[in-house]
Design an enzyme around this catalytic site. Structure first.
Site, mmCIF file in Angstrom:
data_model
loop_
_atom_site.group_PDB
_atom_site.id
_atom_site.type_symbol
_atom_site.label_atom_id
_atom_site.label_comp_id
_atom_site.label_asym_id
_atom_site.label_seq_id
_atom_site.Cartn_x
_atom_site.Cartn_y
_atom_site.Cartn_z
ATOM 1 N N ARG A 197 34.160 -27.624 52.030
ATOM 2 C CA ARG A 197 35.475 -27.122 51.622
ATOM 3 C C ARG A 197 35.491 -26.977 50.107
ATOM 4 O O ARG A 197 35.065 -27.884 49.386
ATOM 5 C CB ARG A 197 36.587 -28.073 52.082
ATOM 6 C CG ARG A 197 36.690 -28.154 53.598
ATOM 7 C CD ARG A 197 37.792 -29.073 54.080
ATOM 8 N NE ARG A 197 37.741 -29.208 55.534
ATOM 9 C CZ ARG A 197 38.488 -30.033 56.254
ATOM 10 N NH1 ARG A 197 39.376 -30.813 55.632
ATOM 11 N NH2 ARG A 197 38.373 -30.097 57.557
ATOM 12 N N LYS A 235 50.029 -34.298 64.975
ATOM 13 C CA LYS A 235 48.909 -35.237 64.964
ATOM 14 C C LYS A 235 49.397 -36.669 64.793
ATOM 15 O O LYS A 235 50.402 -36.931 64.134
ATOM 16 C CB LYS A 235 47.916 -34.886 63.859
ATOM 17 C CG LYS A 235 48.512 -34.853 62.460
ATOM 18 C CD LYS A 235 47.458 -34.473 61.424
ATOM 19 C CE LYS A 235 48.087 -34.353 60.035
ATOM 20 N NZ LYS A 235 47.086 -34.092 58.988
ATOM 21 N N CYS A 244 35.850 -27.382 64.798
ATOM 22 C CA CYS A 244 36.551 -27.088 66.053
ATOM 23 C C CYS A 244 36.236 -25.720 66.669
ATOM 24 O O CYS A 244 36.000 -25.644 67.881
ATOM 25 C CB CYS A 244 38.053 -27.312 65.899
ATOM 26 S SG CYS A 244 38.727 -27.100 64.277
ATOM 27 N N HIS A 252 41.830 -32.731 69.018
ATOM 28 C CA HIS A 252 40.943 -32.906 67.868
ATOM 29 C C HIS A 252 41.038 -34.375 67.445
ATOM 30 O O HIS A 252 42.145 -34.881 67.236
ATOM 31 C CB HIS A 252 41.385 -32.050 66.680
ATOM 32 C CG HIS A 252 41.585 -30.603 66.978
ATOM 33 N ND1 HIS A 252 40.818 -29.610 66.412
ATOM 34 C CD2 HIS A 252 42.475 -29.958 67.776
ATOM 35 C CE1 HIS A 252 41.233 -28.424 66.827
ATOM 36 N NE2 HIS A 252 42.239 -28.617 67.665
ATOM 37 N N GLN A 272 31.816 -35.235 59.181
ATOM 38 C CA GLN A 272 32.888 -35.848 59.966
ATOM 39 C C GLN A 272 32.340 -36.494 61.233
ATOM 40 O O GLN A 272 31.372 -36.000 61.822
ATOM 41 C CB GLN A 272 33.914 -34.786 60.379
ATOM 42 C CG GLN A 272 34.687 -34.162 59.234
ATOM 43 C CD GLN A 272 35.659 -33.107 59.739
ATOM 44 O OE1 GLN A 272 35.288 -32.224 60.513
ATOM 45 N NE2 GLN A 272 36.900 -33.198 59.311
#
Length: 663
Positions: free
Chosen positions: A384, A490, A355, A536, A402
């Protein structure tokens, strides 16, 4: 007298010391028998815990399955701990929570770690404790008395934890049984009234593993015993059947059988994709590109490594740094001592998400309100630093890609954009045969942004789902307080697979925080600078995990269009070799991924081998088929054999091999 308000609005006045069990008995003896716990002012509590003032009361029975299961599993965990200490004196207890399908408890054994050979004896002891129907009694202790009790009993882990709990926290203990031999554990509760309230035939201990005290690898290694617990034997049997099915579908085993990928220590947490596996990846990537091109997205590519100052400004450095791979400037030192980080080192980090980089693309050049919405998509590789013990095949890795996108839009465009995303996600999930539920994850306790920002964002997401007709019981609509990201609420898509498991995959988040922190602006119709809202969104989540889910959902029998090898032409006799090559060439010319198997092996051996590899179509040819220009088609999962002409085969398999959006 206390005023107790029941769900129907009626009020009962009771004396201090009255419990929910007393109220249930006063209403009806049958209700008193059925009630297992209570919700007092919304909080789940023991059925025998006295009221502390005016309260609302909702009695909990076994029909309230979510609450009943949580209580039963919590009890099973305590019974497990008591059984272990009965059988293995000197074992220290630590924690034992309930889980999504059972419970576990962590122990510090006196002599040796526990093994799976210990489980049958522990199960038998648990059934004895259940048979005794020991009352579970809640007690409030002073900190000093509790620490002294644990210390005297040699329970150093419990003593340490009691000493560190907040000063204002009430310390509660549950006593199983009566008298000097009663078993104690420190616990917030709640619990059922006695050990006999759980079904002795509705649990099973499943495995043993190691676990660090308080999850820190610097601390002592404990023995963790896992179990599964249910309300009755039927539920347990159904769960054990699902576990058997899950084992058959394990993507790690099927990945090996199908020669898709492997994992190894030299790149722990990252995937080595083999040609077959990468064909699946490429098929998904091409499919998603067609979908996002049609939906008006622009694909971008951003750097893997970015300056730490960017992550500080975005807020990830403070909130997420322990999960990031950080790269400092280094000055070489001696071979023995290793590198030295200079005082003026410029810290960099591998990106854990895409992002902030997409905001930097948005900021290039002046954007007008006419340019919005701007939809930026990236197959973005992220890293990560997941804990070693949390890694699991393709489902949880350290390097992943992703299907990530960010929609920069005006406030008046948000609901429409979220609705469009809902429609896109619905189409894609249905192409793969999934049903799903939708959840709205609301503001967490620790968050960025103003209350006004969060109020707007939550309302917009809710409104979009309502307008899309998805905020219904059919779609499992639910709101989840406190489970949003630190920067945005979200929507979550939870897929249901072929054996009833759910997987949280897709998401869309409505974010006003990051555009503010990274100074993203556009010029409005009024000529002034305005902040865009940043949505997002992802549908697969990550390619690695989605492929793992697909493998398990289809038990390796992927849709033909995704199968790495869509057909194998196998010969019965060597006289048919030339014809087999001709058949394979015709299939390849029609866009079908086809191979030949001309080995001097029996046809049953070939059928068995290609079935294990999950090849969807086995085309068998012999001397007769070569003469008649036909084939015998065996499709995966069917015992039936079709005899068809070559041109009919090519047409049939070409249709099956066509991706959904091109049919």
């Amino acid at each position: 007298m206390f005023r107790i308000t029941l769900p129907d609005g009626s009020v009962r006045e009771v004396a201090p010391g009255t419990t929910p069990a007393d109220v249930a008995l006063a209403i009806a003896p049958s209700l008193a028998k059925a009630a297992i716990a209570a919700r007092v002012d919304g909080e789940l509590r023991d059925i025998g815990r006295p009221f502390e003032g005016d309260s609302s009361l909702a009695l909990v029975t076994s029909k309230d399955e979510k609450d009943a299961l949580e209580l039963a599993r919590h009890d099973y965990a305590h019974i497990l701990a008591e059984a272990v200490q009965n059988l293995f004196p000197g074992t220290q207890i630590t924690f034992g929570p309930s889980t999504d399908d059972g419970f576990y408890y962590d122990f510090a054994p006196k002599d040796r770690p526990f093994t799976e050979e210990d489980l049958p004896a522990i199960e038998a002891e648990m059934r004895k404790i259940i048979g005794k129907n020991e009352p579970l009694i809640r007690e409030v202790w002073s900190r000093a008395d509790l620490i002294a009790r644990w210390t005297a009993q040699g329970e150093s882990f419990k003593a340490e934890w009691a000493a560190e709990l907040p000063e204002n926290e009430e310390l509660t203990v549950y006593r199983a049984g009566k008298g000097e031999n009663a078993w104690l554990d420190m616990c917030r509760g709640p619990h059922l009234a006695s050990t006999g309230k759980v079904d002795p035939n509705a649990f099973k201990l499943t495995r043993v593993s190691g676990a660090y005290w308080r999850g820190d690898q610097k601390n002592a290694m404990l023995s963790r015993i896992y179990g599964t617990g249910w309300l009755n034997k039927k539920q347990l049997d159904e769960h054990l059947h699902r576990l058997e099915e899950a084992a058959k579908r394990d993507h790690r085993r099927l990945g090996q059988d199908m020669d898709l990928f492997h994992l190894q220590q030299e790149a722990h947490g990252s995937v080595f994709w083999h040609p077959n596996g990468y064909l699946i990846w490429r098929g998904l990537e091409a499919y998603m590109r067609r979908a996002i091109d049609a939906a008006g997205y622009s694909e971008v590519k951003t750097p893997q490594v970015m300056d730490a100052r960017q992550w500080e400004q975005s807020g990830h450095w403070g909130k997420y740094r322990e999960n990031m791979f950080v790269i400092p400037d280094e000055v070489p030192n001696t071979e023995d001592e290793g590198p030295i980080v200079s005082d003026d080192a410029e810290w960099m980090a591998l990106k854990p998400m895409n992002c902030p980089a997409h905001v930097l693309i948005f900021r290039q050049g002046i954007k007008s309100y006419r340019d919005l919405p701007l939809r930026l998509y990236e197959n973005g590789c992220c890293h990560r630093n997941e804990p070693h013990g949390a890694l699991h095949g393709l489902m949880r890795v350290r390097q992943f890609t992703q299907d990530d996108a960010h929609i920069f839009c005006r406030e008046d465009q948000i609901v429409e954009e979220v609705q469009a995303f809902c429609a896109l996600a619905d189409r894609i999930y249905k192409d793969f045969g999934f049903t799903y539920s939708i959840k709205l994850a609301l503001r967490p306790e620790k968050r960025f942004g103003t209350e006004e920002m969060w109020d707007k964002a939550e309302a917009e997401l809710r409104d979009a789902v309502v307008r899309a007709g998805l905020a219904t019981e059919e779609y499992g609509w639910e709101e989840l307080p406190g489970e949003g990201a630190f920067y945005a609420p979200k929507l979550e898509w939870h897929l249901t697979d072929a054996i009833g498991r759910t997987w949280q995959v897709g998401t869309i988040q409505s974010d006003r925080v990051l555009p503010e922190r990274l100074d993203a602006t556009y010029v409005g119709e009024d000529g002034e600078r305005h902040r865009p809202v940043m949505l997002h969104r992802a549908i697969f989540g990550s390619y690695e995990r989605f492929i793992g889910i697909l493998i398990e959902h289809f038990a390796g029998k992927l849709p033909v269009w995704l199968a790495p090898t869509q057909a194998v032409v196998a010969t019965i006799v060597s006289d048919a070799d030339d014809y087999a090559k001709e058949v394979a060439a015709a299939l390849v010319k029609a866009g079908i991924r086809a191979d030949t198997d001309l080995r001097n092996e029996k046809i049953n051996y070939k059928v068995r081998e290609h079935s294990v590899a999950k090849v969807p179509n086995l085309v068998v040819v012999g001397k007769r088929e070569a003469e008649e220009r036909t084939v015998a088609l065996r499709q995966l999962g069917s015992d039936r054999q079709q005899f068809i002409k070559l041109d009919e085969l090519v047409a049939m398999l070409a249709t099956d091999a066509t991706p959904p959006d091109l049919k």
